[in-house]
Design an enzyme around this catalytic site. Structure first.
Site, short mmCIF file in Angstrom:
data_model
loop_
_atom_site.label_atom_id
_atom_site.label_comp_id
_atom_site.label_asym_id
_atom_site.label_seq_id
_atom_site.Cartn_x
_atom_site.Cartn_y
_atom_site.Cartn_z
N GLY A 48 6.11 -1.06 42.16
CA GLY A 48 5.65 -0.90 40.78
C GLY A 48 4.21 -0.42 40.74
N GLN A 53 -4.07 1.05 37.29
CA GLN A 53 -4.30 1.02 38.74
C GLN A 53 -4.73 2.38 39.29
OE1 GLN A 53 -0.32 -1.06 39.55
NE2 GLN A 53 -1.65 -1.79 41.17
N GLU A 153 3.77 -5.91 36.42
CA GLU A 153 3.28 -4.62 35.91
C GLU A 153 2.80 -4.72 34.46
OE1 GLU A 153 2.61 -2.46 38.04
OE2 GLU A 153 3.79 -3.41 39.62
N HIS A 156 -0.61 -6.02 34.26
CA HIS A 156 -1.66 -5.01 34.50
C HIS A 156 -2.10 -4.38 33.19
CE1 HIS A 156 -2.33 -4.67 38.78
NE2 HIS A 156 -1.04 -4.56 39.05
#
Ligand code: ZN
Length: 195
Positions: A48, A53, A153, A156
């Site tokens: 993922g 990122q 994810e 994030h």
């Protein structure tokens, strides 16, 4: 071309990401970003990747858990973790709802916390409503490992890294992980870290 992975400590990883408007999603630059995120994810390889990122303040995640990634994981562990192959999914503006909050404890890693792993509790089942890369609404109902990936994810996109949720004394180096813990099931994790 591969994208640069931003590491823990960069502000882009600590902020809530921006929603993607329909115009922005159609923008060829955004479509190219998605392609490059997929290439970067596959190159590592990881299961993922979220846009922050790679330094992009946008609510976009890509997920893929190929069968070949499971070859070195014992079958018993795969089944305990509820880990099955996941086809490539691009999810835009995902909204996650926890359906079964029973917590499961397993080691997790992150491309933005390079070189480390830790045990992270995650809910057993989630439903995610999102848009696909064409802007079409999609619903993902996931349990087991896929539910874990989705929680990691979507975190994030809210500026949360797994280190904010981990069992603190379980934070270990990647080398120790691959030496002693990469085949560990829940009973060993419980005995060592959850006392
Ligand atoms: Zn991550």
């Amino acid at each position: 071309m591969l994208l640069k992975l931003f590491q823990a400590g960069h502000p882009v990883l600590a902020n809530k990401a921006q929603k993607v408007s329909p115009e922005k999603l159609r923008d060829p630059k955004t479509q190219q970003l998605i392609d490059l995120m997929i290439d970067t994810l596959r190159d590592y390889p990881g299961v993922g990747l979220a846009a922050p990122q790679v330094g992009e303040d946008l609510q976009i995640i890509v997920i893929e858990d190929k069968k070949e990634y499971h070859e070195k994981v014992p079958k018993k562990l795969l089944s305990e973790q509820g880990r099955e192959p996941v086809d490539l999914a691009v999810l835009v503006n995902p909204v996650l709802e926890i359906v079964d909050m029973t917590e499961k404890f397993y080691f997790e890693g992150c491309l933005s916390v390079d070189g480390y792993r830790a045990v992270v509790p995650r809910a057993s089942r989630v439903v995610v409503n999102a848009l696909d890369r064409t802007g079409k609404p999609v619903t993902v109902d996931a349990s087991g490992w896929y539910a874990r990936i989705l929680q990691h994810e979507v975190d994030h996109l809210n500026g949360t890294l797994y280190v904010g949720r981990m069992v603190a004394n379980s934070f270990i180096s990647e080398s120790m992980y691959s030496k002693d813990w990469n085949k560990a099931g829940f009973s060993l994790i419980k005995e060592r870290f959850l006392r």
